[in-house]
Scaffold this motif. Structure first.
Motif, PDB file in Angstrom:
ATOM      1  N   VAL A 264       0.847  -1.193   0.000  1.00 59.95           N
ATOM      2  CA  VAL A 264       0.000   0.000   0.000  1.00 59.95           C
ATOM      3  C   VAL A 264       0.881   1.241   0.000  1.00 59.95           C
ATOM      4  O   VAL A 264       1.861   1.336   0.730  1.00 59.95           O
ATOM      5  CB  VAL A 264      -0.955   0.011   1.223  1.00 59.95           C
ATOM      6  N   ALA A 265       0.498   2.213  -0.828  1.00 63.55           N
ATOM      7  CA  ALA A 265       1.355   3.382  -1.044  1.00 63.55           C
ATOM      8  C   ALA A 265       1.356   4.345   0.136  1.00 63.55           C
ATOM      9  O   ALA A 265       2.307   5.104   0.309  1.00 63.55           O
ATOM     10  CB  ALA A 265       0.898   4.109  -2.309  1.00 63.55           C
ATOM     11  N   PHE A 266       0.287   4.343   0.975  1.00 63.35           N
ATOM     12  CA  PHE A 266       0.238   5.307   2.064  1.00 63.35           C
ATOM     13  C   PHE A 266       1.143   4.907   3.234  1.00 63.35           C
ATOM     14  O   PHE A 266       1.352   5.686   4.164  1.00 63.35           O
ATOM     15  CB  PHE A 266      -1.197   5.545   2.546  1.00 63.35           C
ATOM     16  N   LEU A 267       1.679   3.677   3.196  1.00 61.70           N
ATOM     17  CA  LEU A 267       2.653   3.256   4.201  1.00 61.70           C
ATOM     18  C   LEU A 267       4.043   3.336   3.585  1.00 61.70           C
ATOM     19  O   LEU A 267       4.285   2.831   2.491  1.00 61.70           O
ATOM     20  CB  LEU A 267       2.363   1.827   4.663  1.00 61.70           C
ATOM     21  N   GLU A 268       4.962   3.987   4.275  1.00 58.67           N
ATOM     22  CA  GLU A 268       6.301   4.175   3.754  1.00 58.67           C
ATOM     23  C   GLU A 268       7.180   2.957   4.062  1.00 58.67           C
ATOM     24  O   GLU A 268       7.025   2.325   5.111  1.00 58.67           O
ATOM     25  CB  GLU A 268       6.933   5.426   4.354  1.00 58.67           C
ATOM     26  N   PRO A 269       8.124   2.643   3.181  1.00 59.69           N
ATOM     27  CA  PRO A 269       9.084   1.574   3.471  1.00 59.69           C
ATOM     28  C   PRO A 269       9.920   1.926   4.694  1.00 59.69           C
ATOM     29  O   PRO A 269       9.991   3.091   5.097  1.00 59.69           O
ATOM     30  CB  PRO A 269       9.945   1.513   2.200  1.00 59.69           C
ATOM     31  N   SER A 270      10.577   0.935   5.258  1.00 55.98           N
ATOM     32  CA  SER A 270      11.422   1.151   6.424  1.00 55.98           C
ATOM     33  C   SER A 270      12.511   2.187   6.116  1.00 55.98           C
ATOM     34  O   SER A 270      13.092   2.193   5.032  1.00 55.98           O
ATOM     35  CB  SER A 270      12.078  -0.169   6.848  1.00 55.98           C
ATOM     36  N   ALA A 271      12.745   3.049   7.085  1.00 60.32           N
ATOM     37  CA  ALA A 271      13.795   4.050   6.921  1.00 60.32           C
ATOM     38  C   ALA A 271      15.182   3.427   7.038  1.00 60.32           C
ATOM     39  O   ALA A 271      16.179   4.046   6.655  1.00 60.32           O
ATOM     40  CB  ALA A 271      13.626   5.151   7.967  1.00 60.32           C
ATOM     41  N   ASN A 272      15.241   2.213   7.563  1.00 58.81           N
ATOM     42  CA  ASN A 272      16.513   1.506   7.715  1.00 58.81           C
ATOM     43  C   ASN A 272      16.425   0.110   7.095  1.00 58.81           C
ATOM     44  O   ASN A 272      16.436  -0.903   7.811  1.00 58.81           O
ATOM     45  CB  ASN A 272      16.876   1.393   9.203  1.00 58.81           C
ATOM     46  N   PRO A 273      16.313   0.034   5.769  1.00 56.45           N
ATOM     47  CA  PRO A 273      16.153  -1.272   5.114  1.00 56.45           C
ATOM     48  C   PRO A 273      17.370  -2.163   5.309  1.00 56.45           C
ATOM     49  O   PRO A 273      18.488  -1.674   5.469  1.00 56.45           O
ATOM     50  CB  PRO A 273      15.955  -0.912   3.643  1.00 56.45           C
ATOM     51  N   VAL A 274      17.118  -3.464   5.281  1.00 57.03           N
ATOM     52  CA  VAL A 274      18.216  -4.434   5.400  1.00 57.03           C
ATOM     53  C   VAL A 274      18.596  -5.020   4.040  1.00 57.03           C
ATOM     54  O   VAL A 274      19.513  -5.835   3.940  1.00 57.03           O
ATOM     55  CB  VAL A 274      17.848  -5.567   6.371  1.00 57.03           C
ATOM     56  N   GLY A 275      17.862  -4.626   2.997  1.00 56.82           N
ATOM     57  CA  GLY A 275      18.126  -5.141   1.657  1.00 56.82           C
ATOM     58  C   GLY A 275      17.507  -4.233   0.619  1.00 56.82           C
ATOM     59  O   GLY A 275      17.222  -3.064   0.886  1.00 56.82           O
ATOM     60  N   GLU A 276      17.246  -4.791  -0.568  1.00 56.28           N
ATOM     61  CA  GLU A 276      16.679  -4.016  -1.675  1.00 56.28           C
ATOM     62  C   GLU A 276      15.356  -4.618  -2.115  1.00 56.28           C
ATOM     63  O   GLU A 276      15.287  -5.760  -2.571  1.00 56.28           O
ATOM     64  CB  GLU A 276      17.646  -4.008  -2.856  1.00 56.28           C
ATOM     65  N   GLY A 277      14.285  -3.847  -1.971  1.00 54.63           N
ATOM     66  CA  GLY A 277      12.973  -4.237  -2.464  1.00 54.63           C
ATOM     67  C   GLY A 277      12.440  -5.539  -1.893  1.00 54.63           C
ATOM     68  O   GLY A 277      12.838  -5.993  -0.820  1.00 54.63           O
ATOM     69  N   ILE A 278      11.519  -6.126  -2.630  1.00 57.37           N
ATOM     70  CA  ILE A 278      10.927  -7.417  -2.286  1.00 57.37           C
ATOM     71  C   ILE A 278      11.738  -8.520  -2.952  1.00 57.37           C
ATOM     72  O   ILE A 278      12.367  -8.307  -3.995  1.00 57.37           O
ATOM     73  CB  ILE A 278       9.448  -7.455  -2.746  1.00 57.37           C
ATOM     74  N   GLY A 279      11.733  -9.718  -2.378  1.00 54.54           N
ATOM     75  CA  GLY A 279      12.495 -10.833  -2.924  1.00 54.54           C
ATOM     76  C   GLY A 279      11.625 -11.980  -3.401  1.00 54.54           C
ATOM     77  O   GLY A 279      10.520 -12.203  -2.889  1.00 54.54           O
ATOM     78  N   HIS A 280      12.106 -12.707  -4.404  1.00 58.50           N
ATOM     79  CA  HIS A 280      11.435 -13.905  -4.925  1.00 58.50           C
ATOM     80  C   HIS A 280      12.453 -15.050  -5.007  1.00 58.50           C
ATOM     81  O   HIS A 280      13.669 -14.829  -4.943  1.00 58.50           O
ATOM     82  CB  HIS A 280      10.872 -13.684  -6.342  1.00 58.50           C
ATOM     83  N   PHE A 281      11.919 -16.247  -5.215  1.00 56.28           N
ATOM     84  CA  PHE A 281      12.784 -17.406  -5.438  1.00 56.28           C
ATOM     85  C   PHE A 281      12.107 -18.344  -6.427  1.00 56.28           C
ATOM     86  O   PHE A 281      10.902 -18.616  -6.319  1.00 56.28           O
ATOM     87  CB  PHE A 281      13.056 -18.151  -4.129  1.00 56.28           C
ATOM     88  N   PHE A 282      12.873 -18.827  -7.411  1.00 60.68           N
ATOM     89  CA  PHE A 282      12.329 -19.686  -8.461  1.00 60.68           C
ATOM     90  C   PHE A 282      13.198 -20.918  -8.680  1.00 60.68           C
ATOM     91  O   PHE A 282      14.416 -20.864  -8.537  1.00 60.68           O
ATOM     92  CB  PHE A 282      12.229 -18.916  -9.785  1.00 60.68           C
ATOM     93  N   GLY A 283      12.554 -21.995  -9.052  1.00 62.66           N
ATOM     94  CA  GLY A 283      13.276 -23.209  -9.389  1.00 62.66           C
ATOM     95  C   GLY A 283      12.641 -23.904 -10.569  1.00 62.66           C
ATOM     96  O   GLY A 283      11.416 -23.845 -10.762  1.00 62.66           O
ATOM     97  N   ALA A 284      13.462 -24.534 -11.379  1.00 66.14           N
ATOM     98  CA  ALA A 284      12.977 -25.341 -12.502  1.00 66.14           C
ATOM     99  C   ALA A 284      13.800 -26.619 -12.546  1.00 66.14           C
ATOM    100  O   ALA A 284      15.036 -26.570 -12.459  1.00 66.14           O
ATOM    101  CB  ALA A 284      13.114 -24.572 -13.822  1.00 66.14           C
ATOM    102  N   MET A 285      13.131 -27.763 -12.639  1.00 63.51           N
ATOM    103  CA  MET A 285      13.817 -29.059 -12.672  1.00 63.51           C
ATOM    104  C   MET A 285      13.313 -29.881 -13.859  1.00 63.51           C
ATOM    105  O   MET A 285      12.104 -30.076 -14.008  1.00 63.51           O
ATOM    106  CB  MET A 285      13.568 -29.839 -11.376  1.00 63.51           C
ATOM    107  N   ARG A 286      14.229 -30.305 -14.691  1.00 64.90           N
ATOM    108  CA  ARG A 286      13.853 -31.169 -15.816  1.00 64.90           C
ATOM    109  C   ARG A 286      13.430 -32.531 -15.295  1.00 64.90           C
ATOM    110  O   ARG A 286      14.186 -33.198 -14.567  1.00 64.90           O
ATOM    111  CB  ARG A 286      15.037 -31.334 -16.766  1.00 64.90           C
ATOM    112  N   ILE A 287      12.253 -32.965 -15.684  1.00 63.10           N
ATOM    113  CA  ILE A 287      11.763 -34.271 -15.247  1.00 63.10           C
ATOM    114  C   ILE A 287      12.623 -35.389 -15.801  1.00 63.10           C
ATOM    115  O   ILE A 287      12.913 -36.382 -15.107  1.00 63.10           O
ATOM    116  CB  ILE A 287      10.290 -34.451 -15.663  1.00 63.10           C
TER     117      ILE A 287
END
Length: 360
Positions: A264-287
């Motif tokens: 939500v835009a009306f809430l500001e991000p932390s003034a003391n972030p520990v990283g950059e933005g939001i994080g994701h994780f992906f995996g792909a495995m050949r059957i």
């Protein structure tokens, strides 16, 4: 509630127009629209076009970069870290999954962590990209801190969804796509729009008491982990959510836990972030790295058939295969159209007026 039904093409054109007005390149606007429409088509209404206003507000706050330079910043043969350059997660996530798929194509499996991204839509969209290549797809993301860990009365985790997708033979892909909270925040938003209560066990108030108010988060309350409370297995949901947070953010260099920037835009991000933005994780495995793909699909079909034939407590109900309801929604809505409640339609039309595009 009043529903209005729109064709997939109508909503796709509208959504692309919104992203183009944000300054996204044409290909990015088309991709972002495709991710959102996939959600609406699959019946996950909380993560579809109803989210458009949220993306625009974040862009207006300069928290979304409409023209990001998404790139791999660290890699080995089978792993990589992607910097999303604060771009739309709807664009960053498919880029990262393509990297995972390409590594899997060459080496059998590919694993990609992402930092400096934003909300990426439904996890299922990205996992299904691997399924199209006869691979098992894994997709997860951390999210705005709305969930209190077991025994806590403080928001430290997001709804942190995870998805595992498997290709079948004669059946649709088996897709396990779920939040690790008792309910996704989007379900609360749907209840808010409809002015309806929510089931007990989804949220607690600011004092840690169970509540059925869909507005509880605005009053200082928090979502509960999958399992609801300490007496019903919430430690399992807490553990799953922690796993998503660590793989998505601690591993990639994104923000984690209470430092994840709010959607939500009306809430500001932390003034003391520990990283950059939001994080994701992906995996792909050949059957075929494990057994011939056709053999796997044949046996997954057999698995599906056995579970579908299970004896049930209520003879009028059948065991549901993960992903089956969403597939049915997709087949129906491609023909019958996509229903949106009047509150969402009004919101989108207000957005159209503000951006100077054609109303729905």
């Amino acid at each position: 509630m009043i529903f209005h039904t729109f064709t997939e093409q109508k909503l796709r054109q509208f959504t692309e127009s919104v992203f183009l007005k944000m300054g996204c390149p044409v290909t990015d606007a088309q991709l972002a629209a495709d991710v959102l429409l996939k959600s609406d088509l699959r019946g996950i209404d909380s993560h579809g076009v109803a989210r458009l206003s949220g993306y625009v507000r974040l862009w207006e706050k300069e928290r979304i970069n409409a023209k990001p330079d998404v790139k791999v910043v660290h890699e080995t043969a089978t792993t990589a870290t992607v910097d999303g350059d604060a771009g739309l997660g709807l664009v960053v996530a498919p880029f990262a999954m393509k990297v995972a798929i390409e590594k899997a194509r060459i080496y059998g499996s590919g694993w990609v962590a992402v930092k400096n991204s934003n909300h990426f839509g439904i996890a299922g969209y990205h996992a299904l990209m691997a399924v199209e290549q006869d691979m098992i797809g894994i997709s997860m993301t951390n999210a705005s801190p709305l969930v209190a860990p077991t025994y806590a009365n403080e928001r430290l985790l997001g709804t942190n969804p995870m998805c595992y997708a498997f290709p079948a033979g004669k059946y649709p892909p088996l897709v396990v796509d779920m939040a690790t909270a008792a309910a996704a925040n989007g379900k609360l938003e749907i209840a808010q729009r409809a002015n309806q209560p929510i089931p007990e066990g989804w949220v607690q108030d600011k004092d840690g008491n169970s509540s059925t108010s869909a507005h509880q988060l605005k009053d200082g309350g928090s979502l509960l982990p999958l399992g609801s409370d300490k007496d019903h297995g919430s430690h399992k949901g807490y553990g799953l959510s922690a796993t998503v947070d660590i793989l998505s953010a601690v591993l990639s260099g994104a923000n984690y836990g209470p430092w994840v920037p709010p959607f939500v835009a009306f809430l500001e991000p932390s003034a003391n972030p520990v990283g950059e933005g939001i994080g994701h994780f992906f995996g792909a495995m050949r059957i075929d790295g494990f057994r011939p793909a056709d053999d796997f699909k044949q046996h997954l079909d057999n698995w599906i058939e056995r579970f579908k034939s299970a004896k049930t407590v209520d003879p009028n109900k059948k065991v549901i295969i993960p992903g089956e309801p969403e597939y049915a929604f997709e087949q129906e809505r491609k023909i019958q159209g996509i229903p949106l409640i009047d509150v969402v339609v009004n919101d989108l039309n207000e957005l159209a007026v503000k951006l100077g595009i054609e109303r729905l």
